[in-house]
Design an enzyme around this catalytic site. Structure first.
Site, PDB file in Angstrom:
ATOM      1  N   SER A   1     -69.311 -96.169 125.603  1.00  0.00           N
ATOM      2  CA  SER A   1     -70.664 -95.881 125.429  1.00  0.00           C
ATOM      3  C   SER A   1     -71.853 -96.775 125.998  1.00  0.00           C
ATOM      4  CB  SER A   1     -70.916 -95.783 123.980  1.00  0.00           C
ATOM      5  OG  SER A   1     -70.647 -97.059 123.297  1.00  0.00           O
TER       6      SER A   1
ATOM      7  N   LYS B   1     -74.665-101.313 120.361  1.00  0.00           N
ATOM      8  CA  LYS B   1     -75.716-100.313 120.723  1.00  0.00           C
ATOM      9  C   LYS B   1     -76.662-101.095 121.239  1.00  0.00           C
ATOM     10  CE  LYS B   1     -73.507 -96.616 119.851  1.00  0.00           C
ATOM     11  NZ  LYS B   1     -72.407 -95.785 120.836  1.00  0.00           N
TER      12      LYS B   1
END
Length: 313
Positions: free
Chosen positions: A94, A164
């Protein structure tokens, strides 16, 4: 005269007493010599023993001290992991290409203890806010891996943490429209430096790819760099935090790619987050209908107060 003769034979002054002194001195010398000879043998033996004893005592003391040294090392490693730096393993794609699956990163855990909060552009590790990892495979580490991860010598395999990039902080308005660009407080972000090649900054789907959100204070909005392969804030807006991550759930900022060695490097904040006007949250708020109505109402209130004051006078 008799007294003088006795004195001469006693060896104090007379020449007759001179031969007696060497004889008298030699006898003790022989005794001393024999005594010193045995003493030297005993001394050599005792010296040999003295030379062997420190060595063996040093060996014994090393093995006695080894458990203490190991204990101190484990305590220091635990303190470092808890308060300073912790290693984390990247479990997915990701964050490509910034981070690859299997990379190890070092996370700064010290600055949050002094009140530092996440800033835009930082790559952060945070605890799962509300079951974001549902359905993800669970690791099964062995006992040694569990112990080493507990003291911080290996990345944690059991903790439910995510990594993230911070896009918005408290007070920011973040928006994705069409394929992009992504905007923060009305400013378009140039994300070419970190968004995965071939991805668009925004995703055109009905599951969260199109959005406009206002980030509450004490929260952050996060997105993966591999935009079309990241289950981030966009796709968790139905949870109890509406896709936001509470600041108190942030473990720390990832500062270094530590492993593999050929991918070693720092994780700086991209320049696009330093552009002028990005912190102008007030200007972004004025663009909303509610803010425009509030600004328009202020002059009316002032006029009414002025009229009331003149009537009372």
């Amino acid at each position: 005269m008799g007294d003088v003769a006795v004195g001469a034979r006693s060896g104090h002054e007379g020449p007759e007493g001179q031969p007696e002194r060497p004889d008298d001195a030699a006898a003790p010398a022989v005794e001393d010599g024999s005594g010193s000879g045995s003493g030297s043998e005993d001394g050599a033996a005792s010296t040999g023993r003295a030379e062997r004893n420190p060595k063996s005592s040093k060996q014994r003391s090393f093995w006695k001290e080894l458990p203490i040294l190991i204990g101190i090392a484990l305590v220091l490693a635990l303190i470092i992991k808890t308060f300073l730096v912790q290693a984390f393993s990247i479990p997915s794609d990701s964050m490509q290409n910034t981070l690859q699956q299997g990379d190890r990163v070092l996370v700064d855990k010290l600055t949050p203890w002094f009140g530092s909060e996440p800033e835009r552009g930082e790559v952060v590790v945070f605890h799962d806010p509300d079951n974001w990892l549902a359905g993800e495979p669970t690791a099964n580490p062995n006992a040694l891996q569990t112990f080493l991860s507990w003291i911080g010598l290996m990345p944690s395999a059991e903790e439910k943490d995510l990594i993230k990039r911070v896009i918005g902080v408290g007070g920011d308005t973040v928006q994705c429209k069409g394929t992009g660009p992504l905007t923060v407080n009305g400013k378009a972000l140039n994300e070419d430096a970190y968004v995965y090649a071939g991805n668009t900054p925004c995703s055109q789907d009905e599951d969260g790819g199109q959005f406009k959100v206002k980030v509450p204070e004490g929260m952050i909005w996060v997105m993966g760099d591999h935009r079309q392969n990241s289950r981030d804030s966009r796709y968790n807006q139905a949870d109890k935090h509406h896709g936001m991550v509470p600041v108190n759930e942030v473990v720390g900022r990832a500062i270094v790619k530590a492993w593999p060695i050929n991918r070693w490097g720092t994780l700086p904040v991209p320049d696009t987050f330093d552009q002028p006007g990005l912190n102008d949250k007030a200007a972004a708020a004025v663009n909303s209908p509610g803010a425009v109505a509030l600004v328009g109402a202020v002059p009316l209130v002032l006029v009414r107060r002025k009229r009331k004051a003149s009537k009372d006078a």
